[in-house]
Design a protein around this motif. Structure first.
Motif, short mmCIF file in Angstrom:
data_model
loop_
_atom_site.label_atom_id
_atom_site.label_comp_id
_atom_site.label_asym_id
_atom_site.label_seq_id
_atom_site.Cartn_x
_atom_site.Cartn_y
_atom_site.Cartn_z
N ASN A 1 53.25 -19.16 -9.97
CA ASN A 1 51.95 -19.25 -10.61
C ASN A 1 51.74 -18.04 -11.51
N SER A 2 51.29 -18.30 -12.72
CA SER A 2 51.03 -17.23 -13.69
C SER A 2 49.54 -17.10 -13.94
N ILE A 3 49.09 -15.88 -14.15
CA ILE A 3 47.69 -15.63 -14.49
C ILE A 3 47.66 -14.98 -15.87
N ILE A 4 46.93 -15.60 -16.78
CA ILE A 4 46.73 -15.05 -18.11
C ILE A 4 45.27 -14.64 -18.17
N GLU A 5 45.04 -13.33 -18.29
CA GLU A 5 43.69 -12.78 -18.13
C GLU A 5 43.40 -11.72 -19.18
N ARG A 6 42.19 -11.79 -19.74
CA ARG A 6 41.72 -10.77 -20.66
C ARG A 6 41.31 -9.54 -19.86
N ASP A 7 41.65 -8.37 -20.35
CA ASP A 7 41.23 -7.13 -19.71
C ASP A 7 39.71 -7.06 -19.77
N GLY A 8 39.07 -7.00 -18.64
CA GLY A 8 37.61 -6.98 -18.58
C GLY A 8 36.97 -5.82 -19.32
N GLY A 9 37.72 -4.76 -19.56
CA GLY A 9 37.20 -3.62 -20.28
C GLY A 9 37.41 -3.69 -21.79
N ALA A 10 38.02 -4.78 -22.26
CA ALA A 10 38.30 -4.91 -23.69
C ALA A 10 37.00 -4.98 -24.47
N ALA A 30 49.31 -22.50 -14.05
CA ALA A 30 48.83 -21.28 -14.70
C ALA A 30 47.31 -21.19 -14.56
N THR A 31 46.81 -19.96 -14.54
CA THR A 31 45.38 -19.70 -14.54
C THR A 31 45.03 -18.97 -15.82
N LEU A 32 44.00 -19.47 -16.53
CA LEU A 32 43.45 -18.81 -17.71
C LEU A 32 42.07 -18.32 -17.34
N THR A 33 41.84 -17.02 -17.41
CA THR A 33 40.57 -16.47 -16.97
C THR A 33 40.16 -15.25 -17.80
N GLY A 34 38.86 -15.09 -17.96
CA GLY A 34 38.32 -13.91 -18.63
C GLY A 34 38.27 -13.98 -20.14
N GLY A 35 38.63 -15.12 -20.73
CA GLY A 35 38.57 -15.25 -22.19
C GLY A 35 37.12 -15.17 -22.69
N TYR A 36 36.92 -14.57 -23.86
CA TYR A 36 35.58 -14.43 -24.43
C TYR A 36 35.71 -14.49 -25.94
N GLN A 37 35.08 -15.51 -26.55
CA GLN A 37 35.20 -15.71 -27.99
C GLN A 37 34.01 -16.53 -28.48
N SER A 38 33.83 -16.61 -29.78
CA SER A 38 32.71 -17.38 -30.33
C SER A 38 32.82 -18.85 -29.95
N ASN A 39 34.00 -19.45 -29.99
CA ASN A 39 34.27 -20.81 -29.56
C ASN A 39 35.54 -20.79 -28.72
N ALA A 40 35.55 -21.59 -27.66
CA ALA A 40 36.74 -21.74 -26.82
C ALA A 40 37.22 -20.40 -26.26
N GLY A 41 36.67 -20.02 -25.14
CA GLY A 41 37.05 -18.75 -24.53
C GLY A 41 38.49 -18.68 -24.08
N ALA A 42 39.02 -19.77 -23.50
CA ALA A 42 40.38 -19.74 -22.97
C ALA A 42 41.39 -20.38 -23.92
N LEU A 43 41.14 -21.62 -24.35
CA LEU A 43 42.14 -22.37 -25.13
C LEU A 43 41.45 -23.21 -26.19
N TRP A 44 41.92 -23.11 -27.43
CA TRP A 44 41.43 -23.93 -28.54
C TRP A 44 42.62 -24.67 -29.14
#
Length: 102
Positions: A1-10, A30-44
């Motif tokens: 299992n893979s985790i793809i995560e944005r650094d919370g301090g970014a 896979a886990t996608l977590t912590g994404g933050y963006q104007s549209n589609a935080g994890a996957l667009w």
């Protein structure tokens, strides 16, 4: 299992993945977590193709729509996966579909 995560301090907005025309993505366990963006935080997905198998899309945020996933005229297949605790200010908390291909 893979985790793809944005650094919370970014300090910048980070979408975890983007699939454009001609692109193909398959995620298995896979886990996608912590994404933050104007549209589609994890996957667009825009005119591309994505398949999620046994994936977890959680705790992502979009300022507009598609907190977890956004599909714009692409192919998106989701199998045995969890979409939870995603946030979007204007709709599509975990998933928004914009003229998807089948």
């Amino acid at each position: 299992n893979s985790i793809i995560e944005r650094d919370g301090g970014a300090a910048i907005n980070v979408r975890l993945m983007y699939v454009q025309a001609g692109g193909d993505l398959t995620l298995n366990q896979a886990t996608l977590t912590g994404g933050y963006q104007s549209n589609a935080g994890a996957l667009w997905v825009v005119h591309g193709s994505a398949v999620l198998n046994d994936a977890i899309i959680t705790h992502n945020e979009a300022i507009a729509v598609g907190g977890g996933l956004r599909n714009d005229r692409g192919f998106l297949e989701i199998n045995n996966s969890i979409l939870s605790f995603n946030i979007a200010a204007r709709g599509g908390l975990s998933l928004v579909l914009m003229e998807p291909r089948s």
